[in-house]
Design an enzyme around this catalytic site. Sequence first.
Site, PDB file in Angstrom:
ATOM      1  N   LYS A 149      34.751  59.634  30.218  1.00  0.00           N
ATOM      2  CA  LYS A 149      34.499  60.555  30.752  1.00  0.00           C
ATOM      3  C   LYS A 149      35.321  61.468  30.722  1.00  0.00           C
ATOM      4  O   LYS A 149      34.977  62.842  29.591  1.00  0.00           O
ATOM      5  CB  LYS A 149      34.260  60.935  32.117  1.00  0.00           C
ATOM      6  CG  LYS A 149      33.477  62.421  33.025  1.00  0.00           C
ATOM      7  CD  LYS A 149      33.078  61.648  34.056  1.00  0.00           C
ATOM      8  CE  LYS A 149      32.823  63.166  34.775  1.00  0.00           C
ATOM      9  NZ  LYS A 149      33.087  62.954  35.536  1.00  0.00           N
ATOM     10  N   GLU A 192      44.937  53.378  29.580  1.00  0.00           N
ATOM     11  CA  GLU A 192      43.918  52.676  28.987  1.00  0.00           C
ATOM     12  C   GLU A 192      43.410  52.274  28.024  1.00  0.00           C
ATOM     13  O   GLU A 192      43.082  52.065  26.674  1.00  0.00           O
ATOM     14  CB  GLU A 192      43.674  50.778  30.127  1.00  0.00           C
ATOM     15  CG  GLU A 192      44.155  51.064  31.272  1.00  0.00           C
ATOM     16  CD  GLU A 192      44.514  52.241  31.994  1.00  0.00           C
ATOM     17  OE1 GLU A 192      44.190  53.191  32.026  1.00  0.00           O
ATOM     18  OE2 GLU A 192      44.088  51.461  33.334  1.00  0.00           O
ATOM     19  N   GLY A 231      31.529  59.084  36.849  1.00  0.00           N
ATOM     20  CA  GLY A 231      32.413  57.659  36.128  1.00  0.00           C
ATOM     21  C   GLY A 231      31.239  56.221  36.666  1.00  0.00           C
ATOM     22  O   GLY A 231      30.457  56.050  35.774  1.00  0.00           O
ATOM     23  N   ARG A 232      31.977  56.219  37.972  1.00  0.00           N
ATOM     24  CA  ARG A 232      30.659  54.955  38.369  1.00  0.00           C
ATOM     25  C   ARG A 232      28.626  55.685  38.333  1.00  0.00           C
ATOM     26  O   ARG A 232      28.893  54.527  38.747  1.00  0.00           O
ATOM     27  CB  ARG A 232      31.296  54.264  39.373  1.00  0.00           C
ATOM     28  CG  ARG A 232      31.670  55.567  40.839  1.00  0.00           C
ATOM     29  CD  ARG A 232      32.167  55.535  41.863  1.00  0.00           C
ATOM     30  NE  ARG A 232      33.048  56.493  42.754  1.00  0.00           N
ATOM     31  CZ  ARG A 232      33.672  57.647  42.814  1.00  0.00           C
ATOM     32  NH1 ARG A 232      34.198  57.195  41.664  1.00  0.00           N
ATOM     33  NH2 ARG A 232      33.695  58.466  43.612  1.00  0.00           N
ATOM     34  N   GLU A 245      35.206  52.340  45.068  1.00  0.00           N
ATOM     35  CA  GLU A 245      35.648  54.017  44.778  1.00  0.00           C
ATOM     36  C   GLU A 245      34.699  55.298  45.454  1.00  0.00           C
ATOM     37  O   GLU A 245      35.649  56.566  45.845  1.00  0.00           O
ATOM     38  CB  GLU A 245      35.706  53.998  43.568  1.00  0.00           C
ATOM     39  CG  GLU A 245      36.902  55.045  42.678  1.00  0.00           C
ATOM     40  CD  GLU A 245      36.741  54.670  41.309  1.00  0.00           C
ATOM     41  OE1 GLU A 245      35.633  55.054  40.307  1.00  0.00           O
ATOM     42  OE2 GLU A 245      38.036  54.344  40.924  1.00  0.00           O
ATOM     43  N   HIS A 259      29.382  26.175  46.274  1.00  0.00           N
ATOM     44  CA  HIS A 259      31.505  25.435  46.602  1.00  0.00           C
ATOM     45  C   HIS A 259      32.158  25.947  46.634  1.00  0.00           C
ATOM     46  O   HIS A 259      33.124  25.078  46.389  1.00  0.00           O
ATOM     47  CB  HIS A 259      30.250  24.160  45.321  1.00  0.00           C
ATOM     48  CG  HIS A 259      29.191  23.384  44.996  1.00  0.00           C
ATOM     49  ND1 HIS A 259      29.435  22.399  46.486  1.00  0.00           N
ATOM     50  CD2 HIS A 259      27.879  24.151  44.708  1.00  0.00           C
ATOM     51  CE1 HIS A 259      27.930  22.004  45.226  1.00  0.00           C
ATOM     52  NE2 HIS A 259      27.415  23.092  44.723  1.00  0.00           N
ATOM     53  N   LYS A 286      48.593  56.128  38.610  1.00  0.00           N
ATOM     54  CA  LYS A 286      48.395  55.957  37.050  1.00  0.00           C
ATOM     55  C   LYS A 286      49.418  57.172  36.712  1.00  0.00           C
ATOM     56  O   LYS A 286      50.171  57.630  35.967  1.00  0.00           O
ATOM     57  CB  LYS A 286      47.065  57.030  37.021  1.00  0.00           C
ATOM     58  CG  LYS A 286      45.892  56.821  36.966  1.00  0.00           C
ATOM     59  CD  LYS A 286      44.668  57.811  36.492  1.00  0.00           C
ATOM     60  CE  LYS A 286      43.505  56.666  36.810  1.00  0.00           C
ATOM     61  NZ  LYS A 286      41.892  57.825  36.614  1.00  0.00           N
TER      62      LYS A 286
END
Length: 547
Positions: free
Chosen positions: A203, A209, A268-269, A354, A385, A513
């Site tokens: 965005k 990254e 963004g999410r 977030e 399990h 960051k």
Amino acid sequence: MPSLDNLLAAHQKMMRHTRASDLLTDPDQRHRPLDFTLGETLFVDFSKHPVNDETLSLLVQLCRDAGLENKRDAMVSGAPINTAEQRPALHMALRSGPGARAYHADGEPVSQIVHGVLSDIEGFCADVQAGKRKGATGRPFTHVVNIGIGGSDLGPRMVCQALRPYADTGLEVRFVSNVDPSDLEQCLSDLDPAATLFVVASKTFTTQETLTNAEAARHWLNAKLGLDSSDVAASGAHFVAVTAAPDRAKAFGIEASAIFPFWDWVGGRYSLWSAIGLPIALAVGYPRFAELLSGANALDEHFISTPLEENIPALMGALAYYYRNYWDAASHAVLPYDQNLEALPAYLQQLEMESNGKSVTTDAAPVAVRTAPVIWGAAGTNAQHSFFQCLHQGTDTVTMDMMAAANSKAADQGQHKILLANFLAQGQAFLEGQDQARAKSRFLAKGMSEEQAELAAINSQIVGNRPITMMIYPELTPWVLGALIALYEHRVFVQAVLCNINPFDQWGVELGKVLAKEILPALTADKPVTVDPSTQALMDRLKDWQS
Ligand code: F6P
């Protein structure tokens, strides 16, 4: 008159000793059904919750008092409900097709630009699929690598995995997100560079990254294809960008015609419905991406126009708030009985934690209630399990969602029925549990001595009465998946309204960051940096150990 908060606290004290299994058979306690169906395809069942008519009316009152309807309408109207950033939150506009509800951002219509970008995506996907869009050596693309992180990764990654039975376009889509070089290296290791298309999704187009991975991907491509590495245009045919900052993508060397935009009013999410969904459309074909949007839109319309008493996301969000604040439930498990939904818990972690992991209200005051729980989970039956023991006999209240499809896209429906039997059995076990007397008689029937049976029964007692929502659908189609994701988006919004927090910012992630940028030169060029003594000691040790 007691406050609603006091009423809810007193109500919880009473309900604490009420069993959902008893409520299910007591029509005096529950006059309203607790299951709801959206479009005949998504069945959401709250009936295993220890809630009665009074709980529901208190929760509906809670939503009304918090102004949920007005705040929802403000979101729909494009008001700047993301108060900290003074932006609207218009992810619903992204899935409102032509002729459907029109959305506006700051008074300006947005539907036309949304549909314009979708039609560009449709054309682009058709060209890539037909082999009309080619790489630098003239080869058509067979593989797509999405480079992004957070909302620019988790949504499309989860959806591509969920819809893999529909992935018949001939394009294999992969995802790289971590700045850890192993992630990119492993992804590229068996790829043919001449047939690989990269989607750089960010965005902001500033994310360390993503830009680092995109740069490394370009180097890999140039080196493998023998292209001039100083000429960013040489590998240009292999790169497209998806961003709300097109100028930064251009500065990175991506051609203007290869940039698919979205807008700052898309969080963004909440962005998988925008051009961030490009890898989805490439994997399953544009028409199925459109079905995904249409399922989400159906849920939006339900959320916008259904009275709170029948409103699925409103009830789901209110229940989540109730358990978090009155039952001390600090965590919520998402348990898809659907291997294709294995990535759903990770996606929902960002969506909810977030969005709602906040300590400040919309009026910039300290928040007085508990906000986001920890979201976690895994696919059933695998999870049975590993951690189900703790869900059945642990000491904490963990709320749960379980979901399953009536039909699998896999060939073996017999095996699918075993999965469904486990889904239903676990739901029943979470509801009813197992009392000591029943356990003891089972052990005695197996031939144990009185003493052994007594001890085994104490250990195998299961309290049950675990708060659980069960969701089923005929098949995990793109439409159903779209509706399911939108349901969670609105659930998160409802919880935010009840907590009076802004779910659309994420300032908490910024500090790390900034510090990483300060620390990096100390690792790469031995530049001095001021850090705490513990961090300094770790850094020194890491540097000593570096070869
Ligand atoms: O660090 C958090 C975050 O800002 C998320 O909210 C976002 O989804 C992610 O980083 C990626 O951001 P971008 O799409 O701008 O690269």
